[in-house]
Motif scaffolding. Sequence first.
Motif: not given
Length: 160
Positions: A74-90
């Motif tokens: 699946g796809i993770s919830k979106m994370e925001e860290r230091d102004g960057d948007l991240n989403v993980k697949i796993g």
Amino acid sequence: MAKVDFEGFEDFEKVLESLADPRELQGICKVALYDGAGAAAAEIVEGIRTHKTHKNPVDGMTPQEQKALLKGFGISKMEERDGDLNVKIGFAGYDETRKTKKHKNGVPIPLTANSLRKGTSWRAKDDFMAKGMRDSRKKAPEAMEKRLDEELAKRLKKGA
């Protein structure tokens, strides 16, 4: 001196000003990022689904492991860290059909995925994700670009 007339430039300017709002721009980026992750995930799922299965786990992925991998991907919830948007697949979760003394809730699906991709002392390496990951390298940015174009066009029409 030449003169250039723009019709509807005020509307275009309003749309550009609305995009200067960081929340508006971040919302567009989030949608596009999820579309890219979805395109990549679809390629990987197709790779898992079409991967050859074996009766013996020593030879590679079993049908039971294939079902577990599809269930846990699946796809993770979106994370925001230091102004960057991240989403993980796993992979996440447990394969409840394979309970062991050590894994009373079932074998962790990420553990199954890693043992297949990297191999173990008793199992040959069987990188079932490689083709999907290669195919997604081109499709994910295309999906993101398409969504960005759609969102910007929507805002231009709204401003017009």
